[in-house]
Design an enzyme around this catalytic site. Structure first.
Site, PDB file in Angstrom:
ATOM      1  N   ARG A 194     -24.761  38.605  50.846  1.00  0.00           N
ATOM      2  CA  ARG A 194     -25.115  37.308  50.296  1.00  0.00           C
ATOM      3  C   ARG A 194     -23.918  36.789  49.499  1.00  0.00           C
ATOM      4  O   ARG A 194     -23.312  37.537  48.730  1.00  0.00           O
ATOM      5  CB  ARG A 194     -26.346  37.416  49.379  1.00  0.00           C
ATOM      6  CG  ARG A 194     -27.637  37.739  50.143  1.00  0.00           C
ATOM      7  CD  ARG A 194     -28.073  36.558  51.005  1.00  0.00           C
ATOM      8  NE  ARG A 194     -29.255  36.836  51.805  1.00  0.00           N
ATOM      9  CZ  ARG A 194     -29.229  37.203  53.076  1.00  0.00           C
ATOM     10  NH1 ARG A 194     -28.071  37.376  53.696  1.00  0.00           N
ATOM     11  NH2 ARG A 194     -30.348  37.408  53.738  1.00  0.00           N
ATOM     12  N   HIS A 254     -20.906  33.139  58.857  1.00  0.00           N
ATOM     13  CA  HIS A 254     -22.257  33.706  58.794  1.00  0.00           C
ATOM     14  C   HIS A 254     -22.712  34.198  60.180  1.00  0.00           C
ATOM     15  O   HIS A 254     -23.774  33.814  60.684  1.00  0.00           O
ATOM     16  CB  HIS A 254     -23.257  32.697  58.247  1.00  0.00           C
ATOM     17  CG  HIS A 254     -24.456  33.346  57.610  1.00  0.00           C
ATOM     18  ND1 HIS A 254     -25.085  32.842  56.504  1.00  0.00           N
ATOM     19  CD2 HIS A 254     -25.139  34.481  57.935  1.00  0.00           C
ATOM     20  CE1 HIS A 254     -26.111  33.611  56.168  1.00  0.00           C
ATOM     21  NE2 HIS A 254     -26.162  34.621  57.033  1.00  0.00           N
TER      22      HIS A 254
END
Length: 312
Positions: free
Chosen positions: A227, A275
């Site tokens: 994250r 991502h």
């Protein structure tokens, strides 16, 4: 009576998931009606969801027996005050395998020094730059959940000494496990490569701040597919500028897409990936979702239930 599952993960994802969800329903023999709009929210029995999907107010679905998230991370959902239904995160062996491949690839890239050969095809024969044995390259695995355990054990299988850290004590075969602030310092002071695979909670935000980055051996590498907010961006940039951190490969960010003007893009010691470390595969994720629905209808406990207090 027919059970209704509302696919509220967004119209963009529906074409990818529709055939796989329908196949999984057929294979389980459920009498399950998939809908992509819910004109009568009170008739919705299950909600299939992803961040950025169609729902912001879960209180409109008082009879929903569970919200089934298509992502492994739930930090963008679990704090929604209208969400009172049980929430299940995605735990999918295919997603885990994708993360193992991505993490292993980037750790080996750093360990073998591959960049120096790719970027220096200049006719100069460079001797004496072979990598040391993996057994001399300690790797820190921050996070010992499903993904962290799998990645850590894969790296241990390649011969790396893997030091694992979690917020609570764990025992994982092949990994030297630690916990607590003292354990984090022990792990970081030895790590030449750090991988972050923690959930984002109040306790893990900015975990890698200036003080903790200062514990690392000079030139340590960081790989973050977990994250974005696990890392203090300003502290990392400062550590990269001084060489305290030798390089960082970052797949996740506080703001996505990462703004074009962000200093990470231009920094010579940063690799940005968009991502992509471990996308949820619709075919296998659909099986996980339908299996959980079948369990609920059979009166069995839901799998991968989120602990609201812990945030994951």
């Amino acid at each position: 009576m027919t059970t209704t599952a509302y696919f509220a993960a967004g119209a963009r994802l529906w074409p990818d998931y529709k055939p796989h969800l329908e196949r999984a329903i057929a294979e389980t023999g459920l009498d399950l009606d998939l809908i992509t709009t819910a004109p009568d929210p009170e008739k919705v029995d299950f909600i299939i969801f992803a961040p950025g999907g169609d729902i912001t107010d879960f209180s409109l679905y008082p009879n929903a027996r569970a919200v089934l998230n298509l992502w492994a991370g739930v930090e963008r959902i679990v704090t929604n005050p209208t969400l009172t239904q049980p929430l299940c995160r995605m735990v999918d062996p295919a997603l885990t395998q994708g993360m193992v491949e991505w993490v292993t690839g980037h750790v080996l890239r750093y360990h073998l020094g591959i960049d120096q050969f790719i970027l220096n095809q200049d006719g100069i024969w460079r001797e004496g730059v072979a990598a040391p044995p993996a057994r001399l390259r300690p790797v820190a695995m921050l996070g010992l959940g499903e993904l962290g355990r799998a990645c850590g054990q894969a790296l241990a299988g390649l011969g790396f000494p893997v030091l694992g850290w979690g917020r609570s004590p764990r025992e994982v075969p092949g990994i030297d496990c630690h916990s607590g602030e003292e354990g984090l310092e022990t792990v970081l002071r030895q790590a030449q490569i750090v991988v972050t695979l923690l959930p984002l909670t109040r306790d893990t935000e900015n975990l890698l701040d200036a003080r903790r980055l200062g514990w690392l051996p000079d030139g340590a590498m960081i790989v973050n597919p977990g994250r974005g907010p696990l890392v203090d961006d300003d502290a990392l940039l400062a550590a990269l500028d001084t060489g305290k951190v030798g390089h960082a490969t970052l797949d996740v960010f506080r703001q996505e897409p990462l703004p074009a003007a962000h200093p990470y893009w231009a920094h010579p010691r940063v690799t940005v990936t968009p991502h992509i470390a471990a996308a949820t595969p619709p075919d296998t994720a659909s099986v996980v979702v339908i299996e959980n629905i079948a369990r609920s209808l059979a009166g069995k406990p839901l799998l991968h239930l989120v602990d609201r207090e812990r945030g994951y």
